[in-house]
Scaffold this motif. Sequence first.
Motif, PDB file in Angstrom:
ATOM      1  N   TYR A   1      23.004  24.497  34.149  1.00 26.02           N
ATOM      2  CA  TYR A   1      23.283  23.323  33.312  1.00 26.02           C
ATOM      3  C   TYR A   1      23.233  22.050  34.168  1.00 26.02           C
ATOM      4  CZ  TYR A   1      25.973  20.243  30.148  1.00 26.02           C
ATOM      5  OH  TYR A   1      26.393  19.210  29.350  1.00 26.02           O
ATOM      6  N   ILE A   2      23.953  22.057  35.282  1.00 26.05           N
ATOM      7  CA  ILE A   2      23.993  20.884  36.175  1.00 26.05           C
ATOM      8  C   ILE A   2      22.617  20.636  36.791  1.00 26.05           C
ATOM      9  CG2 ILE A   2      24.934  20.006  38.353  1.00 26.05           C
ATOM     10  CD1 ILE A   2      27.593  21.444  37.542  1.00 26.05           C
ATOM     11  N   SER A   3      21.959  21.691  37.241  1.00 32.94           N
ATOM     12  CA  SER A   3      20.632  21.541  37.849  1.00 32.94           C
ATOM     13  C   SER A   3      19.631  20.953  36.865  1.00 32.94           C
ATOM     14  CB  SER A   3      20.115  22.896  38.354  1.00 32.94           C
ATOM     15  OG  SER A   3      20.930  23.391  39.384  1.00 32.94           O
ATOM     16  N   TYR A   4      19.598  21.494  35.649  1.00 30.57           N
ATOM     17  CA  TYR A   4      18.655  20.993  34.645  1.00 30.57           C
ATOM     18  C   TYR A   4      18.952  19.540  34.288  1.00 30.57           C
ATOM     19  CZ  TYR A   4      17.398  25.942  33.913  1.00 30.57           C
ATOM     20  OH  TYR A   4      16.973  27.239  34.068  1.00 30.57           O
ATOM     21  N   GLU A   5      20.227  19.223  34.175  1.00 29.90           N
ATOM     22  CA  GLU A   5      20.639  17.853  33.852  1.00 29.90           C
ATOM     23  C   GLU A   5      20.199  16.892  34.963  1.00 29.90           C
ATOM     24  OE1 GLU A   5      24.677  16.358  31.911  1.00 29.90           O
ATOM     25  OE2 GLU A   5      24.942  16.942  34.012  1.00 29.90           O
ATOM     26  N   GLN A   6      20.417  17.267  36.208  1.00 29.27           N
ATOM     27  CA  GLN A   6      20.108  16.394  37.348  1.00 29.27           C
ATOM     28  C   GLN A   6      18.616  16.124  37.508  1.00 29.27           C
ATOM     29  OE1 GLN A   6      22.062  18.337  40.667  1.00 29.27           O
ATOM     30  NE2 GLN A   6      23.967  17.214  40.312  1.00 29.27           N
ATOM     31  N   VAL A   7      17.778  17.115  37.205  1.00 28.14           N
ATOM     32  CA  VAL A   7      16.333  16.928  37.407  1.00 28.14           C
ATOM     33  C   VAL A   7      15.627  16.381  36.168  1.00 28.14           C
ATOM     34  CG1 VAL A   7      16.199  18.673  39.211  1.00 28.14           C
ATOM     35  CG2 VAL A   7      15.678  19.304  36.837  1.00 28.14           C
ATOM     36  N   GLY A   8      16.341  16.274  35.054  1.00 23.78           N
ATOM     37  CA  GLY A   8      15.755  15.645  33.877  1.00 23.78           C
ATOM     38  C   GLY A   8      15.123  16.563  32.857  1.00 23.78           C
ATOM     39  N   VAL A   9      15.585  17.820  32.757  1.00 22.54           N
ATOM     40  CA  VAL A   9      15.136  18.681  31.656  1.00 22.54           C
ATOM     41  C   VAL A   9      15.659  18.042  30.372  1.00 22.54           C
ATOM     42  CG1 VAL A   9      15.345  20.954  30.571  1.00 22.54           C
ATOM     43  CG2 VAL A   9      15.056  20.773  33.055  1.00 22.54           C
ATOM     44  N   LYS A  10      14.761  17.672  29.479  1.00 23.64           N
ATOM     45  CA  LYS A  10      15.126  16.854  28.320  1.00 23.64           C
ATOM     46  C   LYS A  10      15.990  17.589  27.292  1.00 23.64           C
ATOM     47  CE  LYS A  10      10.942  14.218  28.882  1.00 23.64           C
ATOM     48  NZ  LYS A  10       9.528  14.435  28.705  1.00 23.64           N
TER      49      LYS A  10
ATOM     50  N   GLU B   1      23.620  26.702  21.325  1.00 26.00           N
ATOM     51  CA  GLU B   1      24.007  25.326  21.608  1.00 26.00           C
ATOM     52  C   GLU B   1      22.755  24.580  22.049  1.00 26.00           C
ATOM     53  OE1 GLU B   1      27.091  25.312  24.587  1.00 26.00           O
ATOM     54  OE2 GLU B   1      28.091  26.995  23.589  1.00 26.00           O
ATOM     55  N   VAL B   2      22.555  23.391  21.492  1.00 26.65           N
ATOM     56  CA  VAL B   2      21.407  22.568  21.862  1.00 26.65           C
ATOM     57  C   VAL B   2      21.929  21.280  22.490  1.00 26.65           C
ATOM     58  CG1 VAL B   2      19.390  21.296  21.026  1.00 26.65           C
ATOM     59  CG2 VAL B   2      19.950  23.539  20.040  1.00 26.65           C
ATOM     60  N   TYR B   3      21.473  21.019  23.716  1.00 26.38           N
ATOM     61  CA  TYR B   3      21.844  19.820  24.447  1.00 26.38           C
ATOM     62  C   TYR B   3      20.609  18.942  24.628  1.00 26.38           C
ATOM     63  CZ  TYR B   3      26.103  22.325  25.650  1.00 26.38           C
ATOM     64  OH  TYR B   3      27.286  23.026  25.582  1.00 26.38           O
ATOM     65  N   MET B   4      20.790  17.636  24.514  1.00 26.82           N
ATOM     66  CA  MET B   4      19.714  16.670  24.724  1.00 26.82           C
ATOM     67  C   MET B   4      20.129  15.723  25.839  1.00 26.82           C
ATOM     68  SD  MET B   4      16.765  15.955  23.454  1.00 26.82           S
ATOM     69  CE  MET B   4      15.566  14.660  23.552  1.00 26.82           C
ATOM     70  N   LEU B   5      19.200  15.445  26.747  1.00 35.00           N
ATOM     71  CA  LEU B   5      19.482  14.536  27.846  1.00 35.00           C
ATOM     72  C   LEU B   5      19.477  13.099  27.330  1.00 35.00           C
ATOM     73  CD1 LEU B   5      19.982  14.813  30.912  1.00 35.00           C
ATOM     74  CD2 LEU B   5      17.565  14.304  31.241  1.00 35.00           C
ATOM     75  N   THR B   6      20.617  12.427  27.482  1.00 36.51           N
ATOM     76  CA  THR B   6      20.778  11.041  27.053  1.00 36.51           C
ATOM     77  C   THR B   6      21.438  10.283  28.193  1.00 36.51           C
ATOM     78  OG1 THR B   6      21.127  11.838  24.795  1.00 36.51           O
ATOM     79  CG2 THR B   6      21.749   9.563  25.242  1.00 36.51           C
ATOM     80  N   ASN B   7      20.775   9.232  28.669  1.00 35.42           N
ATOM     81  CA  ASN B   7      21.306   8.454  29.794  1.00 35.42           C
ATOM     82  C   ASN B   7      21.661   9.343  30.987  1.00 35.42           C
ATOM     83  OD1 ASN B   7      21.103   6.010  28.340  1.00 35.42           O
ATOM     84  ND2 ASN B   7      23.046   6.476  27.329  1.00 35.42           N
ATOM     85  N   LYS B   8      20.780  10.299  31.291  1.00 32.77           N
ATOM     86  CA  LYS B   8      20.899  11.200  32.446  1.00 32.77           C
ATOM     87  C   LYS B   8      22.060  12.187  32.351  1.00 32.77           C
ATOM     88  CE  LYS B   8      18.586   8.057  35.567  1.00 32.77           C
ATOM     89  NZ  LYS B   8      18.560   7.414  36.864  1.00 32.77           N
ATOM     90  N   GLU B   9      22.620  12.361  31.141  1.00 31.28           N
ATOM     91  CA  GLU B   9      23.673  13.360  30.924  1.00 31.28           C
ATOM     92  C   GLU B   9      23.375  14.136  29.644  1.00 31.28           C
ATOM     93  OE1 GLU B   9      27.543  11.580  30.809  1.00 31.28           O
ATOM     94  OE2 GLU B   9      27.490  11.038  32.930  1.00 31.28           O
TER      95      GLU B   9
END
Length: 171
Positions: free
Chosen positions: A91-100, A113-121
């Motif tokens: 989760y942290i790795s994908y968030e940090q590198v920009g997996v959308k 659960e579906v997460y979307m990258l918004t403002n790098k989080e």
Amino acid sequence: MSENHNTFHQYITGELFVAFREWLNANRFGRVVLGPVDVRLQEHARLIQPDLFIALGPNWKGDSQTYNGAPDLVVEVLSDDTYRIDRVVKYISYEQVGVKEYWIVNPKNHSVEVYMLTNKEYELVGEYRQDETISSPLLEGLTVSVKSIFPQTVQYNGEVSAEALGETVPA
């Protein structure tokens, strides 16, 4: 990992692969890859193996051995062995590198659960359960019935097989 769990895991990733592939083929918009395939999220980073990932449009950064960089969408199916890795480390790795977009599939409670990258989080877009339909913020128009990605109970010789639990119970 038990054979039953592995079969269940593969069933889920297979059903999602088909749903994604159909959408991508209709939209001529990218490639879906079913794991295990090595992914190097950043230069000099350790290789990881997502359960499934999508690279959209011109973002394909792979060769015959490894995909290099952040995929656009990643799916991980939780298991007892990978729960912490999928929920925290990846989760942290994908968030940090920009997996959308990041999907976490929980076979125990039949949810996604579906997460979307918004403002790098990552922001939780939704937690979808058995009778609901998942909508992807990234893949406009893609919908997937949660029920369709989990094996249904099947009857064999008068017994009901609860595939999700890897058990057989009397009918």
